[in-house]
Motif scaffolding. Structure first.
Motif, PDB file in Angstrom:
ATOM      1  N   VAL A   1       0.721  -1.346   0.061  1.00  0.00           N
ATOM      2  CA  VAL A   1      -0.161  -0.062   0.231  1.00  0.00           C
ATOM      3  C   VAL A   1       0.933   1.811  -0.395  1.00  0.00           C
ATOM      4  CG1 VAL A   1      -1.686   1.247   1.548  1.00  0.00           C
ATOM      5  CG2 VAL A   1      -2.614  -1.076   1.216  1.00  0.00           C
ATOM      6  N   ALA A   2       0.954   2.084  -0.969  1.00  0.00           N
ATOM      7  CA  ALA A   2       1.267   3.216  -0.861  1.00  0.00           C
ATOM      8  C   ALA A   2       0.083   4.536  -1.281  1.00  0.00           C
ATOM      9  CB  ALA A   2       2.289   3.113  -2.170  1.00  0.00           C
ATOM     10  N   LEU A   3       0.556   5.737  -0.965  1.00  0.00           N
ATOM     11  CA  LEU A   3      -0.118   7.033  -1.383  1.00  0.00           C
ATOM     12  C   LEU A   3       0.776   7.586  -2.405  1.00  0.00           C
ATOM     13  CD1 LEU A   3       0.668   8.656   2.151  1.00  0.00           C
ATOM     14  CD2 LEU A   3      -1.688   8.668   1.342  1.00  0.00           C
ATOM     15  N   PRO A   4      -0.109   8.203  -4.132  1.00  0.00           N
ATOM     16  CA  PRO A   4       0.030   7.956  -4.710  1.00  0.00           C
ATOM     17  C   PRO A   4       1.396   9.550  -4.935  1.00  0.00           C
ATOM     18  CG  PRO A   4      -2.604   9.402  -4.348  1.00  0.00           C
ATOM     19  CD  PRO A   4      -1.501   8.260  -3.185  1.00  0.00           C
ATOM     20  N   GLY A   5       3.066   9.256  -5.640  1.00  0.00           N
ATOM     21  CA  GLY A   5       3.691   9.968  -5.646  1.00  0.00           C
ATOM     22  C   GLY A   5       4.560   9.162  -6.025  1.00  0.00           C
ATOM     23  N   GLY A   6       6.003  10.462  -6.757  1.00  0.00           N
ATOM     24  CA  GLY A   6       7.053   9.867  -6.838  1.00  0.00           C
ATOM     25  C   GLY A   6       8.215  10.900  -6.543  1.00  0.00           C
ATOM     26  N   LYS A   7       9.057  10.808  -7.825  1.00  0.00           N
ATOM     27  CA  LYS A   7      10.046  11.784  -8.085  1.00  0.00           C
ATOM     28  C   LYS A   7      10.265  12.564  -8.570  1.00  0.00           C
ATOM     29  CE  LYS A   7      14.297   8.306  -7.243  1.00  0.00           C
ATOM     30  NZ  LYS A   7      14.976   7.708  -7.235  1.00  0.00           N
ATOM     31  N   ALA A   8      10.166  13.751  -8.111  1.00  0.00           N
ATOM     32  CA  ALA A   8      10.293  15.273  -8.513  1.00  0.00           C
ATOM     33  C   ALA A   8      11.102  14.896  -9.972  1.00  0.00           C
ATOM     34  CB  ALA A   8      10.626  16.102  -7.878  1.00  0.00           C
ATOM     35  N   GLU A   9      10.331  15.905 -11.007  1.00  0.00           N
ATOM     36  CA  GLU A   9      10.753  15.481 -12.719  1.00  0.00           C
ATOM     37  C   GLU A   9      11.045  17.691 -12.818  1.00  0.00           C
ATOM     38  OE1 GLU A   9       8.325  13.562 -15.218  1.00  0.00           O
ATOM     39  OE2 GLU A   9       8.752  11.378 -14.030  1.00  0.00           O
ATOM     40  N   GLU A  10      11.850  17.407 -14.014  1.00  0.00           N
ATOM     41  CA  GLU A  10      12.587  18.356 -14.393  1.00  0.00           C
ATOM     42  C   GLU A  10      11.228  20.088 -14.822  1.00  0.00           C
ATOM     43  OE1 GLU A  10      15.339  21.175 -17.441  1.00  0.00           O
ATOM     44  OE2 GLU A  10      15.165  18.691 -17.777  1.00  0.00           O
ATOM     45  N   GLY A  11      10.199  19.268 -14.787  1.00  0.00           N
ATOM     46  CA  GLY A  11       9.053  20.093 -15.583  1.00  0.00           C
ATOM     47  C   GLY A  11       8.042  21.074 -14.348  1.00  0.00           C
ATOM     48  N   ASP A  12       8.678  20.387 -12.895  1.00  0.00           N
ATOM     49  CA  ASP A  12       7.764  20.661 -11.694  1.00  0.00           C
ATOM     50  C   ASP A  12       8.117  21.700 -10.997  1.00  0.00           C
ATOM     51  OD1 ASP A  12       6.692  18.186 -12.563  1.00  0.00           O
ATOM     52  OD2 ASP A  12       8.043  16.841 -10.802  1.00  0.00           O
ATOM     53  N   LYS A  13       7.042  22.551 -11.145  1.00  0.00           N
ATOM     54  CA  LYS A  13       6.749  23.995 -10.371  1.00  0.00           C
ATOM     55  C   LYS A  13       7.227  23.624  -8.825  1.00  0.00           C
ATOM     56  CE  LYS A  13       3.543  25.433 -11.274  1.00  0.00           C
ATOM     57  NZ  LYS A  13       1.397  25.402 -11.410  1.00  0.00           N
ATOM     58  N   ASP A  14       7.013  22.688  -8.186  1.00  0.00           N
ATOM     59  CA  ASP A  14       7.375  22.516  -5.886  1.00  0.00           C
ATOM     60  C   ASP A  14       6.858  20.907  -6.567  1.00  0.00           C
ATOM     61  OD1 ASP A  14       4.330  22.468  -7.096  1.00  0.00           O
ATOM     62  OD2 ASP A  14       4.623  24.674  -6.298  1.00  0.00           O
ATOM     63  N   ASP A  15       6.677  20.957  -5.309  1.00  0.00           N
ATOM     64  CA  ASP A  15       6.155  19.631  -4.623  1.00  0.00           C
ATOM     65  C   ASP A  15       5.064  18.745  -4.392  1.00  0.00           C
ATOM     66  OD1 ASP A  15       8.564  20.108  -1.584  1.00  0.00           O
ATOM     67  OD2 ASP A  15       8.828  18.583  -3.157  1.00  0.00           O
ATOM     68  N   GLY A  16       3.411  19.959  -4.664  1.00  0.00           N
ATOM     69  CA  GLY A  16       2.664  19.933  -4.692  1.00  0.00           C
ATOM     70  C   GLY A  16       2.033  19.421  -6.384  1.00  0.00           C
ATOM     71  N   ASP A  17       3.646  20.142  -7.649  1.00  0.00           N
ATOM     72  CA  ASP A  17       2.286  19.735  -8.818  1.00  0.00           C
ATOM     73  C   ASP A  17       3.549  18.262  -8.895  1.00  0.00           C
ATOM     74  OD1 ASP A  17       1.972  20.894 -11.131  1.00  0.00           O
ATOM     75  OD2 ASP A  17       3.978  21.258 -12.127  1.00  0.00           O
ATOM     76  N   THR A  18       4.287  17.825  -7.992  1.00  0.00           N
ATOM     77  CA  THR A  18       4.830  16.901  -8.447  1.00  0.00           C
ATOM     78  C   THR A  18       4.230  15.609  -7.764  1.00  0.00           C
ATOM     79  OG1 THR A  18       7.132  17.421  -8.658  1.00  0.00           O
ATOM     80  CG2 THR A  18       6.655  14.697  -7.370  1.00  0.00           C
ATOM     81  N   ALA A  19       3.599  15.291  -6.703  1.00  0.00           N
ATOM     82  CA  ALA A  19       1.817  15.213  -6.262  1.00  0.00           C
ATOM     83  C   ALA A  19       1.260  14.942  -6.961  1.00  0.00           C
ATOM     84  CB  ALA A  19       1.717  15.141  -4.815  1.00  0.00           C
ATOM     85  N   LYS A  20       0.692  15.834  -7.449  1.00  0.00           N
ATOM     86  CA  LYS A  20      -0.565  15.546  -8.738  1.00  0.00           C
ATOM     87  C   LYS A  20      -0.358  15.095  -9.849  1.00  0.00           C
ATOM     88  CE  LYS A  20      -1.794  20.158  -8.141  1.00  0.00           C
ATOM     89  NZ  LYS A  20      -2.644  21.432  -8.341  1.00  0.00           N
ATOM     90  N   ARG A  21       1.221  15.525 -10.724  1.00  0.00           N
ATOM     91  CA  ARG A  21       1.455  14.797 -11.583  1.00  0.00           C
ATOM     92  C   ARG A  21       1.559  13.535 -10.981  1.00  0.00           C
ATOM     93  NH1 ARG A  21       6.138  12.956 -12.779  1.00  0.00           N
ATOM     94  NH2 ARG A  21       6.882  13.817 -10.920  1.00  0.00           N
ATOM     95  N   GLU A  22       1.391  12.938 -10.518  1.00  0.00           N
ATOM     96  CA  GLU A  22       2.196  11.195 -10.236  1.00  0.00           C
ATOM     97  C   GLU A  22       0.836  10.763  -9.741  1.00  0.00           C
ATOM     98  OE1 GLU A  22       4.506   9.161 -10.469  1.00  0.00           O
ATOM     99  OE2 GLU A  22       5.884  10.564 -11.282  1.00  0.00           O
ATOM    100  N   ALA A  23       0.280  11.738  -8.745  1.00  0.00           N
ATOM    101  CA  ALA A  23      -1.908  11.257  -8.435  1.00  0.00           C
ATOM    102  C   ALA A  23      -2.493  10.882  -9.987  1.00  0.00           C
ATOM    103  CB  ALA A  23      -2.532  11.374  -8.423  1.00  0.00           C
ATOM    104  N   LYS A  24      -1.997  11.698 -11.414  1.00  0.00           N
ATOM    105  CA  LYS A  24      -2.976  11.672 -12.871  1.00  0.00           C
ATOM    106  C   LYS A  24      -2.183  10.490 -13.065  1.00  0.00           C
ATOM    107  CE  LYS A  24      -4.635  13.059 -16.363  1.00  0.00           C
ATOM    108  NZ  LYS A  24      -6.664  12.743 -16.235  1.00  0.00           N
ATOM    109  N   GLU A  25      -0.881  10.061 -13.461  1.00  0.00           N
ATOM    110  CA  GLU A  25      -0.341   9.327 -13.534  1.00  0.00           C
ATOM    111  C   GLU A  25      -0.873   7.983 -13.700  1.00  0.00           C
ATOM    112  OE1 GLU A  25       3.631   9.262 -13.693  1.00  0.00           O
ATOM    113  OE2 GLU A  25       3.961  11.752 -14.998  1.00  0.00           O
ATOM    114  N   GLU A  26      -0.759   8.203 -12.002  1.00  0.00           N
ATOM    115  CA  GLU A  26      -1.149   6.431 -11.364  1.00  0.00           C
ATOM    116  C   GLU A  26      -2.413   5.759 -11.105  1.00  0.00           C
ATOM    117  OE1 GLU A  26       0.707   6.074  -7.434  1.00  0.00           O
ATOM    118  OE2 GLU A  26       2.702   7.033  -8.596  1.00  0.00           O
ATOM    119  N   ILE A  27      -3.230   7.078 -10.844  1.00  0.00           N
ATOM    120  CA  ILE A  27      -4.944   6.582 -10.693  1.00  0.00           C
ATOM    121  C   ILE A  27      -5.704   7.196 -11.691  1.00  0.00           C
ATOM    122  CG2 ILE A  27      -4.166   5.768  -8.471  1.00  0.00           C
ATOM    123  CD1 ILE A  27      -5.439   8.206  -7.270  1.00  0.00           C
TER     124      ILE A  27
END
Length: 289
Positions: free
Chosen positions: A130-156
């Motif tokens: 079990v995990a929370l949606p998330g992952g490593k930051a990528e170059e295009g991410d503006k901030d940590d919020g952007d990273t978290a939302k991008r990963e959630a979009k990709e995963e679920i």
């Protein structure tokens, strides 16, 4: 109690020290004003005033990789960064960054619930965990919020436009010394979320009551030791829709902290975070055991 988000199967940051309002894009702001219950609006307002403990910023990154190499955030061990002085010496420790999304919504019973995932059983590492949606930051991410939302979009398939990011918590360090920033976001319109799972990564998506992580029910613990310091790993047994899930390690630790912040109280048990010493040598193979 039947969860609002049915369990689905695939077969069917670098944070500026400026005001947290900068985390909110225009879409998040409009979602906040447009809908959701009074409780969620009040919670969003409360969390905007939350200030995480200070932590080291803008350090050069080094290649401390999670064992999976996938960029996902799943770990048996994870603790608040303030409990690990290893991270407070940027000359020795320059970790990679990642973010996880603590996406909260209001259930039918009026309780606050958090969206969780079960990793695919076909993955070579951490399969079925079990995990929370998330992952490593990528170059295009503006901030940590952007990273978290991008990963959630990709995963679920969670549309970033639906999530109102309101605050971030103190970073955690994973077993392999990856810096993980928990991002709290609010889903005001839960009916608008139509999960679409990435079968290569996610086997199921479900939700659990956030307050559960402050209670001593259905919880077990395991004592471990690293460099002479003892600490606890917490395990939660959770059943929903006749399916059982084990929530533990880094994910459990993050949710204990999130629940403490949201409900403004300590858990009914001892967390026992370690006070780690700084190893004389830090390499990409340094891990907490």
């Amino acid at each position: 109690m039947v969860s609002i988000l049915r369990v689905l199967s695939s077969t069917s940051l670098l944070i500026p020290r400026a005001s947290l309002s900068k985390f909110m894009d225009s879409s998040s702001s409009s979602n906040f004003h447009a809908g959701g219950s009074q409780r969620l609006r009040e919670l969003a307002q409360q969390l905007r005033f939350y200030k995480p403990p200070p932590f080291t910023e803008e350090v050069e990154e080094q290649s401390n990789e999670e064992e999976s190499g996938s960029g996902k955030v799943v770990s048996q061990v994870g603790f608040p960064e303030s409990a690990t002085p290893v991270a407070q010496n940027p000359e020795k420790f320059k970790p990679k960054r990642a973010a996880v999304l603590i996406c909260l919504f209001e259930g039918d019973a009026g309780d606050l619930r958090v969206i969780l995932t079960k990793r695919s059983s076909k993955l070579s590492t951490h399969s079925g965990e079990v995990a929370l949606p998330g992952g490593k930051a990528e170059e295009g991410d503006k901030d940590d919020g952007d990273t978290a939302k991008r990963e959630a979009k990709e995963e679920i398939g969670l549309d970033p436009e639906l999530v109102n990011v309101v605050t971030v918590l103190e970073p955690f360090l994973s077993k392999h010394l990856l810096r993980v920033v928990p991002v709290i976001g609010i889903l005001h319109d839960k009916k608008a979320f139509k999960p679409v799972l990435n079968p290569a990564e996610v086997e199921a998506v479900f939700d659990a009551p956030l307050e559960m992580f402050l209670k001593d029910e259905n919880r077990n613990q395991e004592e471990r030791e690293w460099m002479g310091e003892k600490y606890l790993i917490h395990y939660y047994d959770y059943e929903t829709e006749h399916k059982n899930y084990l929530i533990w390690g880094l994910t459990a630790g993050v949710l204990i902290r999130a629940a403490s912040v949201v409900y403004k109280r300590e858990p009914a048990f001892t967390e026992q975070n370690p006070k780690f010493k700084v190893p004389k040598v830090l390499t990409k193979d340094t891990v907490m055991r």
